[in-house]
Design an enzyme around this catalytic site. Structure first.
Site: not given
Ligand code: 5GP
Length: 124
Positions: A33-34, A91, A100, A104-106
């Protein structure tokens, strides 16, 4: 949720944006994650176009669903989290603050992650 192929993870899959890849198989990709929320914070995504958990579980093939979860488990072991523990989060939609729109799974670990939700105290 309709799939929008301009999302960031679609661009990573298309090779239009870079990612810090950790592993992959034929159906899924894992990368850092970035903005890590823990010492280990990986994102695991299916290679197919699914907008969220609901879309993925309703429409992906059995091979995609199995392969996706195999990669999640392999990544947890690769990051040496299986003994101390880890948390998996996905989420779905606005109440979960999905940002996003590609499923995706964290995978989070590397420290004690505390309670399930930040707001836990307000609900009790
Ligand atoms: P969400 O909030 O949709 O569950 O998680 C999206 C995740 O994507 C966040 O933890 C965010 O930090 C990560 N993320 C957003 N943009 C990028 C990116 O360009 N590259 C990577 N590797 N992660 C990203």
């Amino acid at each position: 949720m309709v799939y929008d192929n301009t999302n960031i993870f679609a661009k990573i899959l298309a090779g239009e944006l870079p990612c810090n890849k950790v592993g992959e198989n034929s159906v899924a990709l894992a990368f850092h994650d970035i903005y890590p929320a823990a010492p280990v914070h990986l994102i695991i995504i299916p290679k197919g176009s699914y907008s969220s958990y609901d879309d993925f579980t309703a429409h992906a093939t059995d091979a995609e669903i199995i392969g996706f979860h195999q990669l999640v488990q392999q990544m947890a072991r690769l990051m040496k989290l299986q003994d101390e523990g880890y948390r998996l989060i996905t989420n779905h939609g606005k109440n979960a603050s999905q940002t996003v729109a590609h499923f995706h799974m964290h995978l989070l670990g590397g420290k004690n992650l505390g309670g399930l939700l930040q707001e836990d105290m307000h609900l009790r």
